[in-house]
Design a protein around this motif. Structure first.
Motif, PDB file in Angstrom:
ATOM      1  N   TYR A   1     -17.949  17.589   0.302  1.00  0.00           N
ATOM      2  CA  TYR A   1     -17.667  18.957   0.728  1.00  0.00           C
ATOM      3  C   TYR A   1     -17.828  19.908  -0.435  1.00  0.00           C
TER       4      TYR A   1
ATOM      5  N   THR B   1     -16.755  22.808  -2.552  1.00  0.00           N
ATOM      6  CA  THR B   1     -15.541  23.612  -2.723  1.00  0.00           C
ATOM      7  C   THR B   1     -15.795  24.580  -3.865  1.00  0.00           C
TER       8      THR B   1
ATOM      9  N   GLY C   1     -14.236  15.539  -2.630  1.00  0.00           N
ATOM     10  CA  GLY C   1     -13.757  14.827  -1.455  1.00  0.00           C
ATOM     11  C   GLY C   1     -14.867  14.074  -0.741  1.00  0.00           C
ATOM     12  N   GLY C   2     -14.675  13.913   0.570  1.00  0.00           N
ATOM     13  CA  GLY C   2     -15.680  13.243   1.363  1.00  0.00           C
ATOM     14  C   GLY C   2     -15.829  11.784   1.010  1.00  0.00           C
TER      15      GLY C   2
ATOM     16  N   PRO D   1      -5.855   5.121   1.004  1.00  0.00           N
ATOM     17  CA  PRO D   1      -4.818   6.147   0.931  1.00  0.00           C
ATOM     18  C   PRO D   1      -5.315   7.462   1.518  1.00  0.00           C
ATOM     19  N   SER D   2      -4.404   8.388   1.699  1.00  0.00           N
ATOM     20  CA  SER D   2      -4.735   9.691   2.248  1.00  0.00           C
ATOM     21  C   SER D   2      -5.796  10.382   1.389  1.00  0.00           C
ATOM     22  N   GLY D   3      -6.802  10.936   2.033  1.00  0.00           N
ATOM     23  CA  GLY D   3      -7.814  11.694   1.308  1.00  0.00           C
ATOM     24  C   GLY D   3      -8.915  10.844   0.704  1.00  0.00           C
ATOM     25  N   CYS D   4      -8.981   9.549   1.059  1.00  0.00           N
ATOM     26  CA  CYS D   4      -9.980   8.691   0.431  1.00  0.00           C
ATOM     27  C   CYS D   4     -11.326   8.774   1.144  1.00  0.00           C
ATOM     28  N   GLY D   5     -11.393   9.447   2.279  1.00  0.00           N
ATOM     29  CA  GLY D   5     -12.673   9.606   2.945  1.00  0.00           C
ATOM     30  C   GLY D   5     -12.838   8.782   4.214  1.00  0.00           C
ATOM     31  N   LYS D   6     -11.770   8.223   4.722  1.00  0.00           N
ATOM     32  CA  LYS D   6     -11.858   7.422   5.946  1.00  0.00           C
ATOM     33  C   LYS D   6     -12.329   8.272   7.115  1.00  0.00           C
ATOM     34  N   THR D   7     -11.636   9.373   7.307  1.00  0.00           N
ATOM     35  CA  THR D   7     -11.974  10.224   8.441  1.00  0.00           C
ATOM     36  C   THR D   7     -13.391  10.767   8.301  1.00  0.00           C
ATOM     37  N   THR D   8     -13.746  11.118   7.081  1.00  0.00           N
ATOM     38  CA  THR D   8     -15.097  11.638   6.862  1.00  0.00           C
ATOM     39  C   THR D   8     -16.142  10.612   7.291  1.00  0.00           C
TER      40      THR D   8
ATOM     41  N   GLU E   1      -6.652   6.525  13.130  1.00  0.00           N
ATOM     42  CA  GLU E   1      -5.193   6.391  13.023  1.00  0.00           C
ATOM     43  C   GLU E   1      -4.526   6.576  14.374  1.00  0.00           C
TER      44      GLU E   1
ATOM     45  N   HIS F   1      -4.081   3.965   7.350  1.00  0.00           N
ATOM     46  CA  HIS F   1      -3.624   3.776   5.978  1.00  0.00           C
ATOM     47  C   HIS F   1      -2.479   2.773   5.943  1.00  0.00           C
TER      48      HIS F   1
ATOM     49  N   ARG G   1      -7.998  22.094   9.622  1.00  0.00           N
ATOM     50  CA  ARG G   1      -9.248  22.556   9.042  1.00  0.00           C
ATOM     51  C   ARG G   1     -10.094  23.124  10.156  1.00  0.00           C
TER      52      ARG G   1
END
Ligand SMILES: Nc1ncnc2c1ncn2[C@@H]1O[C@H](COP(=O)(O)OP(=O)(O)OP(=O)(O)O)[C@@H](O)[C@H]1O
Ligand SMILES: Nc1ncnc2c1ncn2[C@@H]1O[C@H](COP(=O)(O)OP(=O)(O)OP(=O)(O)O)[C@@H](O)[C@H]1O
Ligand SMILES: [Mg+2]
Ligand SMILES: [Mg+2]
Lengths: 312, 373, 585, 373
Positions: free
Chosen positions: B15, B17, B23-24, B43-50, B174, B207, C312
């Motif tokens: 991404y 910024t 990120g990503g 962990p949170s923010g590691c890019g799973k959702t991306t 999740e 997670h 977001r």
């Protein structure tokens, strides 16, 4: 008057063209008196003056306006005053009782767009207006005063007589004249702009001003024209009565009237001829029906009713 | 449709910024066999959702390719990008995204109603929706307004909606994280049964390591946008390739030391700790002598005994003092001060040591796994 | 545990007497009360004057005379009433539809897709709000009128002598009114769409729905309560609007309910009884609509999906249709801003009113601009106007902030506050002006003829708009952020000042700007309320307009719009910087 | 201020809905000793948050009374209702409710700045905020914008804000539920340390039983708006008073049967199951003969053996077939088909039984607890 230091004028005249030059002239002549001029359409002016009077807090000293005067007279908020400067004014230009004095004269006539209507096609008489070719192409303001359709109706009824006049008006109504919700000047501009070829009840000096700039417009000396004085007067219990009198005297004086004339208005003071004398019935040798505030007070409601019934 | 092989190759999506791209996910590659249950864990923010959203088509990756069976969904180099609504993928969102203005039936029928590839008639729609709702044990809820559902029911509606068209790929972001503990366990069992029943290739994002270990055929552990280890659950748990994986996938104690003598893969070798003690550890990969390493010891591998109990054969033994004790229901958790560090040990609920007691910590050598420091 | 067999166990409602009173006794009670008092003081006196005027005859001196129902009788006796009512209904409904469709779609495109040129949409909305209506309407009429370039081209292309568009028709009115208000719809709905939960839409896309399907079946349905609330608001406004019905309807001989009223107010002196009676009837009708509105806007919360956490905004990728979105934004720009500005520019450059023709180009002149700059007093007027508009906007934002907060949070008296603050929406400007004038004349302190009075009038008139902005803003703040302040020991004022206001600042800024811009161009009240020392720009423009100084008017209007735009841009820049600081963006 | 005794008496708060009053909490009563850590535990929608918000003053209860020390916060009968901002309570919200427009320092300083009871000068505010931030290990974050914090950091800011005025009561609404597993465990330890350090009376809301058991001095289990059991963690876990509590607080197997012979409290007595088997169970309360009861058997109490292993003394033994097996990292979870039912059993990670294997289930009699059916 000097002690009062100020004078308030509720005016229906155009600020930039007339009011401000008059005010400047006055303040030069009488240094120490400040003029506070407020531009108000007639309706609002009447409303304000009457409400202020009722609340016992008159704010204004001087008023002017065709449509305002007779209402104010009826409401009893006018202080009578016969200005020195108006001694030489003709009958129709001042009130016998001193309720008002004419500041200037309005002459209302039809006007045409010269690009759309040739001189030959132009209507010459009231009867010519009934020609089917004008159907839906004539405009006039919807101003419900003597300077608007009611004035025209009054003119017809006065000049043709009640019966013939009504017959004429009924036929004219079939021409479906377009009611433009704006001032006479705006109607004229729409004629210039080509929206309508012909308009009734326009101030004839407006056509002259525009034509001088090159606009394709010409007023028609169709007889009889409508002549309306624009009265000025003093308000009862005015906060600055003396300064107000000075102001009235000034605007009616030759100096004041010259200011008006230079702004292309038709002065009421016979000592100051208009720039183009042909604009007045006297100078232009055409007949006109004079509608004074008294006539207005007596007849306006009747004429307005006819307007509402036939033309709306 | 039959499930197909999913191939993700060097997928990158970062991404932009204010302070540069961030990120990503970067250069993620994996291949899923048809019917596999694959989990992205991190962990949170590691890019799973991306990653998941890129596969779904909700994000346009910056680079890499994605193909399902013979169909190329995305290929940055070739400029291919199939619009998401034509990818025929089922997805369950973390918030479920159940439409509140529709009934349960309408929610589930939606994918059939808007389908471009195929028109379904009323009877067919009714049949398929009913089947989907039965599959998630929600038969009879058809006319319930979607706003009048409990969390678990919403979750199942979302699932029914995702599977009603029999997608070739099912993505779950999740799905259980909003549920309470008891319900979460139930739904986990349910989910596993369901996936086996319909046999769809599934990617699951979580997670929660217990969920990942329990459900998956294979797990990819992500950290900071990169895949740090892919493997079967037991591999991940028992043979972590880094201290991050060891620490993230289940609680662990990390002890640092130096390899005393180099050894081969799957060998047990002694490691010298800072305080002079020597522990015997399992080396999943060969190690060179005097390399610095970390040793991962799971709290549940540690048995506590009174301080005087001797070292057992093939086991390591350390000495400490109980610093904290906690009751978690199915076990007790102790924090044991060993030198400067605190080591955690889980014991059955019956073993009770008071705070301040001197204890011995015992664990087998093959439960002390060496990982790069 | 054994449930005791009490009323409780039986599930009977437990509402001790005075439970409702307890709400008032709560910490926000005094604030509710204070806000209520201020609102009542602002709204009820004009209402009382309105009722009085509608129920009395007028003596020749303008004083109220005997009690009468004549005004109402006249209203209902008018044989044309039903026709006008029908026209009004058509006009208001379809104009609302046009605004909603146009403004709404635009808002969606701008907020929820990756269409290009989004900034242009905001620019258009803001400049258009800074431009006086009369200029707008005349510009459109000028362009699409009989002598306008479009009909001109049509004639020269087709060789016919007729016209392609007749703007002086019901449809012309509807379009003009619809376009006139679409910027407001755009601005308010874009807030709604911005706050929408993107996952709802993504879920639809993943289910195989095309973008259109998704918008139609999901996005619109979810935003429905907000849209409906917006629609009611615009509908009410259209129902009582004067400008377009008069400017376009009168020449076209299309009478609406308000046309007659307008004409009555043009008599000398204005016949206010009629207008007031009409307003009272309107208040009745609109009261019902407002109740409905209250209910609708309440259920808008049910779908409110924003919590602020992990949110977001993810716009739709329109693919190639991106450019269609861009085209819509461009079209909006052209229709709402570009064309009227071109018309204004043209009239400001021509020495007298002329149609747009190549032949007229040599006569173009800057004389109108010279004339405008030659009038020194415009500076005073501009200063007066800015002061008044800023004052009114500030006060309106402050008051509606409190009212909207109480209403949106369902505190004691919230509904009443909401309705009080929305009520002035139905006062015709002139009627409100007269009421304010009467009140000022009776005031024990010198208020009459001052800028204060104008500001007060504007405040009352534009409160409803402030209310809308603040209300939807409050709904977007997660409640726990406020509750945390309460628990931390802050009273309602402290919470409002330290937490709500900073968080609400974007909405408040937009609301402020909106009121500022429309107040700066308000005319009907300004004419009545301004005294010699308190003239404002709109009156001067009106002067130019009645005098047919169209060129000068256009020049002044353009310069004014430019000033307003500069002002708004500056304001936004500052606002953005401010909120960027506040939110660490 | 010193912590005080909190007394909640017959607190009721129901919400009016279209179909009559619903939800909320009914007739909750409890008393907390100064410094106690009290937890409200229960499934979603059971009224935990309602209770907490009523104590905080965020909701006006319908009936009952709340007093802290000698101060009456609320008394429906007497018409007393102290506004929330005068109650001097610290609260952490589930969403943290960190104000995004303020720095960390300003967030924490807020309660001091708005305090009505006491004015603090600049130096004092700085000192107190610094102390609070140090307590939550966030020293040095003072000038960070609140939006630039990770979840765990936000949580700690919320905590610092709640304790900065040294409240007499601290309310925590699921403060850990937004964090990921690893962070959640860390924060739990932290929270416990902190509460002990500052000694404030604390009410904690959660639906996670492990959290509740680990942290609390006393737990109230709620269901459907009512408190169904109050007690110490071990009481709640080992001596549930209902099958709901047994099932909610930790996974359990419930087996139904009939008491063979009446017995007194804390006695072990035989229970006849439907299939004719007899189990020996612990009766925490006296039971009458031939009463129908349920038996709660925790999965971790069950030891699995090959089918042929004999019954141990004082233990029960059942027979079954492995139906499912799951790997959770620190244990294996088996579903064992016993007759018609499936019983869960957790074992250490090393014990491995294949699906389909016949196994024996062993558990001590005092791990089979009778609860009302
Ligand atoms: N639209 C975006 N713009 C900027 N950064 C983004 C955006 N979306 C995600 N990120 C960043 O990319 C990183 C990965 O985000 P992602 O949502 O994939 O994380 P995740 O692993 O799903 O985390 P979580 O468990 O919290 O859901 C994060 O650091 C996030 O801040
Ligand atoms: N404002 C309200 N109006 C109507 N019903 C409500 C309201 N607030 C809560 N309820 C209902 O009251 C019940 C208890 O709600 P509460 O928020 O106390 O539950 P909870 O135990 O905190 O649940 P969770 O774990 O989901 O937060 C729920 O059934 C809920 O639907
Ligand atoms: Mg995620
Ligand atoms: Mg809750």
């Amino acid at each position: 008057a000097r002690k009062e230091g100020a004078v308030t004028w509720y005016s229906g005249l155009i600020v930039n063209q007339v009011v401000r030059p008059l005010v400047d002239g006055f303040e030069r002549t009488y240094p120490g008196i400040k003029v506070q001029a407020s531009r108000l359409p007639s309706g609002e002016a009447a409303l304000k003056i009457m409400n202020e009077a009722r609340a016992g807090k008159p704010q204004a000293d001087v008023f002017d306006g065709t449509a305002v005067t007779f209402r104010l007279a009826a409401a009893g908020v006018i202080e009578r005053y016969k200005p020195e400067a108006a001694r030489s004014f003709p009958e129709g230009a001042r009130d016998a009782n001193g309720d008002w004095t004419a500041l200037n004269i309005y002459v209302l006539t039809p006007a045409i767009n010269t690009e759309m209507v040739s001189d030959a096609e132009a209507p010459k008489t009231l009867q010519d207006l009934l020609d089917p070719k004008w159907r839906g192409r004539i405009a006039w303001t919807n101003d419900p005063t003597t300077a608007g359709p009611p004035g025209f109706i009054g003119n017809v009824l006065t000049s043709m007589g009640q019966e013939a006049g009504m017959a004429y008006l009924k036929r004219l109504a079939e021409q479906r004249i377009v009611n433009v919700p704006a001032s006479q000047r705006v109607v004229l501009d729409q004629v210039i702009g080509g929206q309508y070829p012909l308009a009734l009840m326009t101030f004839n000096y407006h056509s002259v001003i525009s034509a001088k700039d090159g606009a394709p417009v010409r007023w028609l000396p169709m007889q009889p024209a409508v002549e309306v004085p624009n009265p000025v007067g003093l308000i009862r219990n005015a906060p600055h009565p003396n300064a107000a009198r000075l102001l009235i005297e000034y605007v009616l004086s030759e100096e004041g009237q010259r200011v008006l004339r230079d702004a292309n208005y038709l002065p009421a003071n016979p000592a100051v001829p208009p720039l183009d004398p042909a604009l007045t019935p006297a100078g232009g040798h055409f007949a006109a029906t004079l509608i004074t505030p008294e006539t207005t007070a007596n007849k306006l409601d009747e004429w307005t009713a006819i307007y509402n019934e036939l033309f709306k | 449709m039959s499930p197909a092989t999913l191939q993700v190759h060097k997928l990158s999506k970062v991404y932009p910024t204010a302070d540069g791209p961030a990120g990503g996910v970067r250069e993620a590659s994996f291949t899923l066999e048809p019917g596999a249950f694959f989990t992205l864990l991190g962990p949170s923010g590691c890019g799973k959702t991306t990653t998941l959203r890129s596969i779904a088509g909700l994000e346009t990756p910056d680079a890499g390719s994605i193909r399902l069976g013979e169909r190329v969904f995305f290929d940055a180099a070739a400029g291919v990008n199939v619009p998401l609504n034509l990818r025929h993928i089922g997805m369950v969102f973390q918030s479920y995204a159940i439409w509140p203005h529709m009934t349960v039936f309408e929610n589930v029928a939606f994918p059939l109603r808007v389908s471009k590839q195929q028109r379904y008639d009323r009877a067919e729609i009714r049949r398929m929706v009913d089947t989907a709702l039965d599959t998630v044990s929600l038969g009879g809820f058809q006319d319930r307004s979607a706003t009048r559902l409990s969390g678990g029911q919403q979750q199942r509606v979302a699932l029914a909606r995702a599977i009603v068209r029999q997608p070739r790929l099912l993505l779950l972001d999740e799905p259980l994280s909003n549920l309470d503990a008891a319900l979460r366990e139930d739904m986990r069992t349910e989910l596993k049964r369901l996936q086996q029943q319909i046999g769809v290739t599934t990617i699951y994002v979580t997670h929660d390591q217990a969920e990942a270990l329990d459900l998956s055929d294979r797990i990819a552990v992500l950290n900071g946008g990169r895949i740090v280890q892919i493997g079967a659950p037991r591999d991940i748990y028992f043979r972590p390739q880094s201290s991050f994986v060891a620490g993230f996938v289940g609680a662990t104690n990390l002890v640092h030391g130096t390899v005393q003598a180099g050894c081969g893969a799957e060998a047990v070798a002694p490691v010298l700790l800072a305080d002079g003690q020597v522990l015997h550890c399992l080396f999943p990969r060969p190690a060179a002598g005097s390399a610095r390493i970390a040793i991962s010891i799971r709290p549940e591998a540690v048995t506590l005994t009174p301080a005087e109990a001797p070292r057992r054969d093939g086991w390591n033994r350390m000495q400490g003092v109980v610093a904290t004790s906690g009751f978690l229901g199915n076990m007790n958790r102790y924090g044991i001060r060993v030198g400067d560090a605190v080591m955690q040990a889980n014991t059955g609920p019956e073993a009770i040591f008071p705070v301040g007691a001197a204890v011995g910590l015992h664990f087998p050598s093959d439960s002390a796994v060496a990982v790069p420091d | 545990m054994n449930p005791a067999p009490t009323a409780l166990a039986a599930g009977a409602p437990i509402r001790p007497l005075g439970h409702r009173l307890a709400r008032w006794a709560g910490p926000t009670g005094p604030l509710s009360l204070a806000t209520g008092l201020v609102l009542a003081a602002l709204v009820l006196p004009p209402l009382a004057v309105l009722l009085q005027v509608s129920l009395t005859t007028v003596n020749p001196d303008g004083s109220p005379g005997a009690l009468t129902f004549e005004h109402y009788a006249r209203l209902f006796a008018d044989p044309a009433l039903y026709r006008s009512a029908w026209n009004s209904l058509l006009f208001a409904s379809f104009a609302t539809l046009v605004s909603l469709l146009f403004g709404g779609v635009l808002a969606w495109v701008v907020e929820r897709t990756n269409a290009p040129m989004k900034g242009l949409a905001y620019l258009t909305a803001i400049i258009s709000m800074g431009t006086p209506y009369i200029l707008y309407v005349t510009a459109w009429l000028f362009l699409f009128g009989r002598a306008g370039p479009f009909n001109d081209w049509y004639r020269s292309l087709s060789g016919s002598t007729g016209i392609l568009f007749n703007p002086y028709s019901l449809w012309g009115m509807i379009l003009v009114e619809g376009f006139l208000w679409s910027p407001l719809v755009f601005l308010l709905l874009s807030a709604t769409f911005r706050a929408a939960n993107a996952e709802m839409e993504e879920a639809a896309r993943m289910s195989g729905a095309s973008i259109l399907d998704t918008v139609w079946r999901i996005s619109l349905r979810l935003a429905w309560p907000a849209i409906l609330a917006m629609a009611l608001f615009v509908f009410i406004r259209n129902l009582e609007s004067f400008d377009v019905p008069v400017l376009i309807g009168t020449p076209g001989r299309i009478n609406l309910l308000t046309t007659d009223i307008y004409l009555a107010t043009k008599e000398v002196p204005p016949l206010l009884g009629h207008a007031s009676a009409f307003s009272v009837v309107m208040i009745g009708i609109v009261g019902v609509l407002l109740l409905l509105y209250g209910r609708v806007s309440r259920s808008a919360e049910r779908y409110a999906s924003v919590t602020g956490k992990g949110f977001r905004p993810r716009p739709f990728d329109l693919g190639r249709a991106r450019w269609a979105g861009g085209a819509l934004i461009g079209f909006n720009f052209v229709i709402i801003l570009g064309l009227p500005l071109v018309a204004l520019l043209w009239t400001s450059l021509t020495p007298f009113a002329r149609p747009i023709r190549l032949a007229a180009v040599p006569s173009l002149t800057l004389k109108n601009y010279r004339a405008v700059f030659g009038v020194a007093s415009y500076l005073d007027l501009a200063v007066n106007t800015l002061l008044v508009a800023a004052g009114a906007a500030t006060a309106a934002v402050l008051i509606t902030l409190c009212a909207a907060w109480i209403a949106a949070r369902r505190r004691a008296g919230g509904t009443a506050l909401d309705q009080l603050a929305t009520l002035p929406l139905v006062f015709p400007g002139i009627v409100l002006g007269v009421a304010m004038m009467e009140l000022a004349l009776r005031a024990p302190f010198p208020l009459y003829g001052t800028l204060w009075l104008i500001a007060l009038g504007f405040l009352v008139r534009y409160m409803p708009y402030g209310m809308r902005y603040a209300y939807s803003g409050v709904l977007q703040i997660h409640r726990e952020l406020e509750e945390a302040a309460g628990v931390a020991g802050a009273g309602p004022i402290g919470t409002l000042r330290r937490v709500v206001v900073p968080l609400l600042s974007p909405a408040l800024l937009s609301g402020w700007l909106f009121i500022f811009l429309i107040a700066a161009k308000e005319l009907s009240m300004a004419v009545l309320l301004s005294g010699p020392g308190s003239q404002v720009m709109a009156v001067a423009m009106f002067d130019l307009w009645t005098n047919g100084q169209g060129g000068e008017l256009s020049a002044l209007g353009l310069l004014w719009a430019l000033l307003m735009t500069l002002f708004a841009t500056l304001f936004y820049a500052l606002g953005r910087r401010g909120s960027a600081g506040a939110f660490g963006r």
